[in-house]
Design an enzyme around this catalytic site. Structure first.
Site, PDB file in Angstrom:
ATOM      1  N   TYR A 154       0.828  -1.201   0.000  1.00  0.00           N
ATOM      2  CA  TYR A 154       0.000   0.000   0.000  1.00  0.00           C
ATOM      3  C   TYR A 154       0.865   1.256   0.000  1.00  0.00           C
ATOM      4  O   TYR A 154       1.481   1.622   0.999  1.00  0.00           O
ATOM      5  CB  TYR A 154      -0.929   0.015   1.208  1.00  0.00           C
ATOM      6  CG  TYR A 154      -1.844  -1.194   1.333  1.00  0.00           C
ATOM      7  CD1 TYR A 154      -2.203  -1.950   0.230  1.00  0.00           C
ATOM      8  CD2 TYR A 154      -2.352  -1.566   2.569  1.00  0.00           C
ATOM      9  CE1 TYR A 154      -3.041  -3.050   0.350  1.00  0.00           C
ATOM     10  CE2 TYR A 154      -3.194  -2.666   2.705  1.00  0.00           C
ATOM     11  CZ  TYR A 154      -3.523  -3.403   1.586  1.00  0.00           C
ATOM     12  OH  TYR A 154      -4.346  -4.496   1.717  1.00  0.00           O
ATOM     13  N   HIS A 187       0.210 -12.311   1.532  1.00  0.00           N
ATOM     14  CA  HIS A 187      -0.562 -11.370   0.720  1.00  0.00           C
ATOM     15  C   HIS A 187      -0.552 -11.742  -0.762  1.00  0.00           C
ATOM     16  O   HIS A 187       0.507 -11.767  -1.401  1.00  0.00           O
ATOM     17  CB  HIS A 187       0.027  -9.971   0.899  1.00  0.00           C
ATOM     18  CG  HIS A 187      -0.864  -8.858   0.447  1.00  0.00           C
ATOM     19  ND1 HIS A 187      -0.422  -7.558   0.305  1.00  0.00           N
ATOM     20  CD2 HIS A 187      -2.193  -8.835   0.141  1.00  0.00           C
ATOM     21  CE1 HIS A 187      -1.427  -6.784  -0.079  1.00  0.00           C
ATOM     22  NE2 HIS A 187      -2.511  -7.546  -0.195  1.00  0.00           N
TER      23      HIS A 187
END
Length: 317
Positions: free
Chosen positions: A57, A138
């Site tokens: 992010y 992830h």
């Protein structure tokens, strides 16, 4: 099984509502330092005590901003993710993976044991915090065998050593996380967008999680925006909503309105009805978005609404 059994009974307590920190790292549009801090502060003031971030992010910006905003606070649960290492880059320009930030690093996939340990160490440096509670593997979609054989055992070892409290996987699909539930001892699964008012395709995963005591963090409950307001604006899964999905959303919204329930209220309440779902994780880019969600999430939703949605074939019973 490639590891121990799932340890759902031992997992730390998970608050029912969490804050997703991708938007404060410039998801789609840049966000100032001041706005990012104010957004986290609004979440804290609204009672949020579960916070989720990732190196992906904003090329580490989310972790830096979230860590700074949480500094000095206690009594919260923090998750971050592994699988992408950030390597300095001189290519210049802006990031090309959805974040409005300078492209001063590049993401390198790495689900090896050393890569996972390095990822967590670097996350802690960016966060400026001594520990995280949950480490999520992830998006291993194209790296499943390496993630199962190396990333999970590395995190399980850290869990056994008390470095982290829980191990999980976070993805936008349900089939691959099901393998982790069936073949490893993950504690949690973060499932984005696959158990919502518009898409209940992830139900087989939730059923397996309930059976094995694996807790689910439901993210993407607005399907990237379509369910976020009563006006049915925004996107579905980060793209313009197909006509059939938009029609389904209109039907759901009309039934919600007939029961006096705003569409986003129902969207937040729905995943928590499943016994496997411990928390919903809501991304927000401004204090106003946080407060709008908080004003709705504790309101009760009448059972008649769910019954009508099921009767109309809009929900899986």
């Amino acid at each position: 099984m490639t590891g121990d059994v799932a340890r759902g009974d031992d997992v730390l307590a998970l608050p029912s509502h969490g804050f997703g920190a991708a938007p404060i790292a410039g998801l789609y549009e840049a966000v100032s330092e001041e706005q990012a801090r104010a957004t986290v502060e609004a979440a804290w003031s609204s009672g949020v005590r579960l916070f989720d971030t990732a190196p992906h992010y904003g090329l580490g910006l989310s972790e830096r901003r979230l860590g700074a905003a949480l500094a000095g606070r206690t009594g919260y649960v923090l998750s971050t993710k592994v699988g992408r290492l950030l390597v300095p880059s001189s290519r210049g320009g802006r990031d090309d993976q959805g974040f409005d930030v300078p492209a001063d690093h590049t993401r390198v996939w790495d689900f090896s044991r050393d890569g996972v340990r390095r990822s967590l160490e670097e996350s802690l440096e960016r966060l400026g915090l001594p520990a995280v509670d949950v480490a999520l593997i992830h998006d291993p979609d194209q790296h499943m065998e390496e993630a199962l054989a190396h990333a999970y055992p590395a995190l399980a070892e850290l869990r056994d050593q008390g470095v982290i409290k829980a191990v999980g996987v976070g993805m936008n699909q349900w089939q691959a996380p099901l393998r982790f539930v069936e073949e490893t001892g993950v504690d949690v699964v973060m499932l984005a967008g696959r158990y919502t008012l518009l898409d209940q395709s992830g139900l087989p995963l939730l059923e397996a999680c309930a059976k094995r005591g694996v807790r689910v963090l439901a993210a993407g409950v607005f399907n990237s925006g379509l369910l976020a307001t009563a006006r049915l604006s925004g996107t579905f899964d980060y793209a313009p909503a197909p006509p059939a999905v938009l029609d389904r959303a209109r039907r759901v919204a009309a039934i919600c309105e007939s029961h006096g329930v705003p569409l986003p209220q129902a969207a937040m309440a729905f995943p928590l009805r499943h016994p496997a779902v411990a928390s919903i994780v809501l991304g927000a880019r401004s204090p106003e978005e946080v407060r709008a969600n908080a004003a709705l999430w504790d309101r009760p939703v009448p059972e008649d609404l769910w019954a009508e949605l099921e009767a109309e074939g809009l929900l899986t019973p």
